[in-house]
Scaffold this motif. Structure first.
Motif, PDB file in Angstrom:
ATOM      1  N   TYR A 107      16.475 -23.695 -25.727  1.00  0.00           N
ATOM      2  CA  TYR A 107      15.598 -24.088 -24.630  1.00  0.00           C
ATOM      3  C   TYR A 107      14.159 -23.972 -25.117  1.00  0.00           C
ATOM      4  O   TYR A 107      13.757 -22.907 -25.600  1.00  0.00           O
ATOM      5  CB  TYR A 107      15.839 -23.185 -23.414  1.00  0.00           C
ATOM      6  N   LYS A 108      13.416 -25.062 -25.013  1.00  0.00           N
ATOM      7  CA  LYS A 108      12.025 -25.112 -25.467  1.00  0.00           C
ATOM      8  C   LYS A 108      11.889 -24.613 -26.902  1.00  0.00           C
ATOM      9  O   LYS A 108      10.975 -23.853 -27.240  1.00  0.00           O
ATOM     10  CB  LYS A 108      11.116 -24.320 -24.531  1.00  0.00           C
ATOM     11  N   GLY A 109      12.832 -25.020 -27.747  1.00  0.00           N
ATOM     12  CA  GLY A 109      12.776 -24.685 -29.160  1.00  0.00           C
ATOM     13  C   GLY A 109      13.205 -23.276 -29.513  1.00  0.00           C
ATOM     14  O   GLY A 109      13.158 -22.881 -30.672  1.00  0.00           O
ATOM     15  N   LYS A 110      13.646 -22.502 -28.530  1.00  0.00           N
ATOM     16  CA  LYS A 110      14.084 -21.125 -28.785  1.00  0.00           C
ATOM     17  C   LYS A 110      15.586 -21.034 -28.567  1.00  0.00           C
ATOM     18  O   LYS A 110      16.109 -21.518 -27.567  1.00  0.00           O
ATOM     19  CB  LYS A 110      13.355 -20.147 -27.862  1.00  0.00           C
ATOM     20  N   THR A 111      16.268 -20.369 -29.495  1.00  0.00           N
ATOM     21  CA  THR A 111      17.716 -20.220 -29.406  1.00  0.00           C
ATOM     22  C   THR A 111      18.049 -18.843 -28.845  1.00  0.00           C
ATOM     23  O   THR A 111      17.464 -17.835 -29.240  1.00  0.00           O
ATOM     24  CB  THR A 111      18.374 -20.385 -30.788  1.00  0.00           C
ATOM     25  N   GLY A 112      19.005 -18.827 -27.928  1.00  0.00           N
ATOM     26  CA  GLY A 112      19.442 -17.575 -27.339  1.00  0.00           C
ATOM     27  C   GLY A 112      20.878 -17.703 -26.874  1.00  0.00           C
ATOM     28  O   GLY A 112      21.555 -18.692 -27.158  1.00  0.00           O
ATOM     29  N   ILE A 113      21.336 -16.701 -26.155  1.00  0.00           N
ATOM     30  CA  ILE A 113      22.690 -16.715 -25.612  1.00  0.00           C
ATOM     31  C   ILE A 113      22.577 -16.692 -24.095  1.00  0.00           C
ATOM     32  O   ILE A 113      21.809 -15.902 -23.527  1.00  0.00           O
ATOM     33  CB  ILE A 113      23.522 -15.530 -26.127  1.00  0.00           C
ATOM     34  N   VAL A 114      23.329 -17.570 -23.449  1.00  0.00           N
ATOM     35  CA  VAL A 114      23.341 -17.639 -21.990  1.00  0.00           C
ATOM     36  C   VAL A 114      24.749 -17.342 -21.478  1.00  0.00           C
ATOM     37  O   VAL A 114      25.725 -17.474 -22.217  1.00  0.00           O
ATOM     38  CB  VAL A 114      22.875 -19.016 -21.466  1.00  0.00           C
ATOM     39  N   ALA A 115      24.827 -16.959 -20.211  1.00  0.00           N
ATOM     40  CA  ALA A 115      26.114 -16.716 -19.560  1.00  0.00           C
ATOM     41  C   ALA A 115      26.308 -17.789 -18.499  1.00  0.00           C
ATOM     42  O   ALA A 115      25.474 -17.928 -17.596  1.00  0.00           O
ATOM     43  CB  ALA A 115      26.138 -15.326 -18.925  1.00  0.00           C
ATOM     44  N   ARG A 116      27.387 -18.542 -18.602  1.00  0.00           N
ATOM     45  CA  ARG A 116      27.738 -19.562 -17.615  1.00  0.00           C
ATOM     46  C   ARG A 116      28.752 -18.958 -16.652  1.00  0.00           C
ATOM     47  O   ARG A 116      29.842 -18.549 -17.062  1.00  0.00           O
ATOM     48  CB  ARG A 116      28.332 -20.798 -18.289  1.00  0.00           C
ATOM     49  N   LEU A 117      28.381 -18.912 -15.384  1.00  0.00           N
ATOM     50  CA  LEU A 117      29.214 -18.302 -14.354  1.00  0.00           C
ATOM     51  C   LEU A 117      30.429 -19.164 -14.059  1.00  0.00           C
ATOM     52  O   LEU A 117      30.313 -20.365 -13.838  1.00  0.00           O
ATOM     53  CB  LEU A 117      28.384 -18.110 -13.082  1.00  0.00           C
ATOM     54  N   SER A 118      31.598 -18.552 -14.056  1.00  0.00           N
ATOM     55  CA  SER A 118      32.845 -19.270 -13.799  1.00  0.00           C
ATOM     56  C   SER A 118      33.478 -18.850 -12.470  1.00  0.00           C
ATOM     57  O   SER A 118      33.907 -19.688 -11.693  1.00  0.00           O
ATOM     58  CB  SER A 118      33.824 -19.013 -14.947  1.00  0.00           C
ATOM     59  N   ALA A 119      33.536 -17.533 -12.227  1.00  0.00           N
ATOM     60  CA  ALA A 119      34.186 -17.023 -11.019  1.00  0.00           C
ATOM     61  C   ALA A 119      33.588 -15.668 -10.646  1.00  0.00           C
ATOM     62  O   ALA A 119      33.001 -14.981 -11.478  1.00  0.00           O
ATOM     63  CB  ALA A 119      35.684 -16.879 -11.244  1.00  0.00           C
ATOM     64  N   VAL A 120      33.766 -15.315  -9.367  1.00  0.00           N
ATOM     65  CA  VAL A 120      33.298 -14.020  -8.865  1.00  0.00           C
ATOM     66  C   VAL A 120      34.407 -13.393  -8.038  1.00  0.00           C
ATOM     67  O   VAL A 120      34.957 -14.025  -7.138  1.00  0.00           O
ATOM     68  CB  VAL A 120      32.033 -14.172  -7.983  1.00  0.00           C
TER      69      VAL A 120
END
Length: 142
Positions: A107-120
């Motif tokens: 995102y905006k040239g920066k690499t990171g790790i994201v969490a995609r929500l699947s269930a709660v």
């Protein structure tokens, strides 16, 4: 994206606007370290992680996980029975277990790790109470 992980915590913030759903849950600092290890977070390579520490305001110093999605989120009760509940109705203090898929994102040239929500899975439900500034005794009126 990577493999699915489940994280237990207490809701700090949950919302559902348009198609975007987002939740932040409080976790213990040692749980945050375990999550970062499991998702192979490398602070030399990655600029951000779903594990965060509040920097100011109400949640300053609190370790939490932030997860988002633009897709439908399945909601379950404590017995893992699917329920008809909107994520945005979860109030602060609700105890939940979130299922997320973590993976690298740029995102905006920066690499990171994201969490995609699947269930709660909702273990202890607390209803969302909206903030009303006119009921805030700490608010100064001029």
């Amino acid at each position: 994206m990577g493999e699915m992980i489940k994280i237990n915590g207490t809701v700090l913030f949950a919302k559902h606007e348009d198609n975007k759903q987002e939740i932040s849950i409080a976790i213990a600092p040692e749980t945050g370290d375990k999550i970062n290890k499991a998702i192979k977070f490398d602070n030399k390579k990655h600029k951000y992680s779903p594990v965060k520490v509040g920097e100011s305001g109400k949640f300053e110093g609190q370790t939490y996980v932030k997860a988002t999605t633009n897709f439908p989120v399945k909601m379950y009760d404590e017995k893992v029975k699917e329920i008809d509940l909107d994520l945005g109705t979860l109030g602060e203090g609700s105890v939940v277990e979130i299922a997320v898929v973590c993976g690298e994102n740029t995102y905006k040239g920066k690499t990171g790790i994201v969490a995609r929500l699947s269930a709660v899975r909702v273990i202890d439900y607390k209803e969302f109470v909206p903030y009303v500034p006119y009921e805030d005794e700490n608010c100064v009126t001029f």
